[in-house]
Design a protein around this motif. Sequence first.
Motif, mmCIF file in Angstrom:
data_model
loop_
_atom_site.group_PDB
_atom_site.id
_atom_site.type_symbol
_atom_site.label_atom_id
_atom_site.label_comp_id
_atom_site.label_asym_id
_atom_site.label_seq_id
_atom_site.Cartn_x
_atom_site.Cartn_y
_atom_site.Cartn_z
ATOM 1 N N ARG A 144 0.994 -1.039 -0.544
ATOM 2 C CA ARG A 144 0.026 -0.181 -0.404
ATOM 3 C C ARG A 144 0.825 1.316 0.030
ATOM 4 N NH1 ARG A 144 -2.687 -3.676 1.987
ATOM 5 N NH2 ARG A 144 -4.780 -3.904 1.064
ATOM 6 N N ILE A 145 2.313 1.265 0.380
ATOM 7 C CA ILE A 145 2.203 2.023 0.430
ATOM 8 C C ILE A 145 3.731 2.730 -0.642
ATOM 9 C CG2 ILE A 145 2.975 2.028 2.876
ATOM 10 C CD1 ILE A 145 5.626 1.733 2.693
ATOM 11 N N ARG A 146 3.402 1.693 -2.271
ATOM 12 C CA ARG A 146 4.127 1.826 -3.233
ATOM 13 C C ARG A 146 4.711 3.062 -3.784
ATOM 14 N NH1 ARG A 146 2.834 -2.088 -7.234
ATOM 15 N NH2 ARG A 146 1.131 -1.320 -7.086
ATOM 16 N N PRO A 147 3.052 3.615 -3.954
ATOM 17 C CA PRO A 147 3.281 4.668 -4.875
ATOM 18 C C PRO A 147 3.545 5.862 -4.029
ATOM 19 C CG PRO A 147 0.974 3.383 -4.802
ATOM 20 C CD PRO A 147 1.750 3.046 -3.641
ATOM 21 N N TRP A 148 3.383 6.250 -2.922
ATOM 22 C CA TRP A 148 3.646 7.026 -1.505
ATOM 23 C C TRP A 148 5.222 7.242 -1.868
ATOM 24 C CZ3 TRP A 148 -0.022 10.102 -1.225
ATOM 25 C CH2 TRP A 148 -1.087 10.147 -1.971
ATOM 26 N N LEU A 149 6.274 5.672 -2.207
ATOM 27 C CA LEU A 149 7.778 6.403 -1.531
ATOM 28 C C LEU A 149 8.519 7.535 -2.800
ATOM 29 C CD1 LEU A 149 8.382 2.866 -1.615
ATOM 30 C CD2 LEU A 149 8.068 4.116 0.645
ATOM 31 N N PRO A 150 8.201 7.866 -4.006
ATOM 32 C CA PRO A 150 8.865 8.494 -5.148
ATOM 33 C C PRO A 150 8.624 10.119 -4.394
ATOM 34 C CG PRO A 150 7.269 6.537 -6.217
ATOM 35 C CD PRO A 150 6.695 7.059 -4.928
ATOM 36 N N LEU A 273 5.528 3.007 -11.922
ATOM 37 C CA LEU A 273 6.127 3.075 -10.207
ATOM 38 C C LEU A 273 7.515 3.365 -10.765
ATOM 39 C CD1 LEU A 273 4.675 0.863 -7.770
ATOM 40 C CD2 LEU A 273 3.910 2.829 -7.843
ATOM 41 N N ARG A 274 8.543 2.676 -11.184
ATOM 42 C CA ARG A 274 9.628 3.174 -12.008
ATOM 43 C C ARG A 274 9.835 4.777 -13.200
ATOM 44 N NH1 ARG A 274 12.969 -0.923 -11.421
ATOM 45 N NH2 ARG A 274 11.834 -2.960 -10.958
ATOM 46 N N LEU A 275 8.893 4.832 -13.056
ATOM 47 C CA LEU A 275 8.374 5.927 -13.381
ATOM 48 C C LEU A 275 8.248 7.429 -13.032
ATOM 49 C CD1 LEU A 275 6.547 5.601 -17.331
ATOM 50 C CD2 LEU A 275 8.497 6.206 -17.452
ATOM 51 N N ALA A 276 7.769 7.156 -11.907
ATOM 52 C CA ALA A 276 7.840 8.014 -10.865
ATOM 53 C C ALA A 276 8.827 8.145 -10.125
ATOM 54 C CB ALA A 276 6.146 6.996 -9.646
ATOM 55 N N ASN A 277 9.617 7.336 -9.414
ATOM 56 C CA ASN A 277 10.773 7.162 -8.997
ATOM 57 C C ASN A 277 11.888 7.990 -9.719
ATOM 58 O OD1 ASN A 277 10.331 5.252 -6.995
ATOM 59 N ND2 ASN A 277 11.718 4.266 -7.773
ATOM 60 N N TRP A 278 11.771 7.234 -11.953
ATOM 61 C CA TRP A 278 12.955 8.147 -12.529
ATOM 62 C C TRP A 278 12.802 10.169 -12.000
ATOM 63 C CZ3 TRP A 278 12.643 11.731 -16.354
ATOM 64 C CH2 TRP A 278 13.995 11.966 -16.574
ATOM 65 N N GLN A 279 11.257 9.944 -11.881
ATOM 66 C CA GLN A 279 11.166 12.296 -12.181
ATOM 67 C C GLN A 279 11.004 12.208 -10.481
ATOM 68 O OE1 GLN A 279 10.323 13.023 -14.404
ATOM 69 N NE2 GLN A 279 9.728 15.338 -12.985
ATOM 70 N N ALA A 280 10.978 11.522 -9.607
ATOM 71 C CA ALA A 280 11.671 12.235 -8.727
ATOM 72 C C ALA A 280 13.034 12.173 -8.248
ATOM 73 C CB ALA A 280 11.335 11.058 -7.664
ATOM 74 N N SER A 281 13.168 11.468 -8.839
ATOM 75 C CA SER A 281 14.863 11.366 -8.675
ATOM 76 C C SER A 281 15.986 12.623 -9.548
ATOM 77 C CB SER A 281 15.612 10.341 -9.380
ATOM 78 O OG SER A 281 17.439 10.018 -9.950
ATOM 79 N N ARG A 282 15.444 12.487 -10.947
ATOM 80 C CA ARG A 282 15.526 13.456 -11.983
ATOM 81 C C ARG A 282 15.260 15.156 -11.615
ATOM 82 N NH1 ARG A 282 16.981 17.752 -14.663
ATOM 83 N NH2 ARG A 282 17.410 17.287 -16.814
#
Length: 371
Positions: A144-150, A273-282
């Motif tokens: 349940r926390i997956r979408p919030w981690l980025p 989710l990978r895209l969300a991680n990438w965007q947050a990282s960028r």
Amino acid sequence: MRSLGVEEELLIVESGSGRALSLASQVLRTAEASADDESAGALEKELQRQQIETGTAPHTDLAALAEDLRAQRRTAIEAARRNGAQVAALGTSPVPVEPRTTDNERFHTMTERFGITTAENLTCGCHVHVSIQSREEAVAVVDRIRPWLPILIALSANSPFWQGKDTAYASFRTQAQARWPTAGPTELFGSARAYDELVASMVATDTVLDVGMIYADARVSQRYPTVELRVADVCLDPADAVLIAGLARAMVMTAAAEWAEGKAAPPVPVSLLRLANWQASRAGLGGNLLDPATATPRPAHEVVQELLEHVQPALRECGDELAVTEALDLLRSRGTGADRQRQTWERTGNLADVVADAVRVTSGQEPGGRR
């Protein structure tokens, strides 16, 4: 109330040049020799000899966690000082570096197995452990926390430089970590049995060495009765690390309550989710983040506010609402560690100055909010 603890990976650096030094063994021996009963064993080795790891005890109070986290940093700083070095809370080394892998059998095997991924991986993260009541609850929380981690990636971003160059990322550590075969977001599990079966299958591939190499963004800890959130960079300012921890606990509490109420986990695909991680990282906090519900781009401040509203009941239950809100407001006003590193670089044109500034903030000589 749920307890929480923080592990921080820190760089050992040289005064003046800012280069990373392979002194972990010496620093650890010094810390052990001078430790009292309360601080014994607080520092540990890490993958590379230019870094060490600190770890707090479990706490239920954020103020106590903050005091402990700063004390662990002081222990590391003093031990490094006695060996002619300093400590910097940086997600990656701004100054060019040749990582030196720690001399033990496990790390040698990792070097043989993963080659350049191991050899180049000098990154420092902040891992938050939050207590859980059962493995079923733990897996339900992870789902349940997956979408919030980025959002935690964006808030903690503190690694804009890699091998002497500006990467154009706020958290390049996130990109470097993605090279490991088990890193990143996970699919929905649905039960502890499904989680354990998948982990066993991953280990059985002989791709990774063991369960300790399941480097997922969030995982069920094998050592403690906790969920471990692993996405954050080590934070330059210890106050930001406490903020990340407070938000992490509130996320876990909110997810556990949703599971107890029978609310389904959001079925967000891993690819998004990978895209969300990438965007947050960028972008860090300097651009758009992906909305946790819709995966559409929105201004970072709006997405962060959405997280705050999502976990507000849990923050209020813990008595953390005011502290977290004030810390978040400060972070949003002054920027992330990545912002500060770039501002120092733009002001001085010297990456050694970036490291020197980080040393001062890490040690508390200069508050992270001061420019």
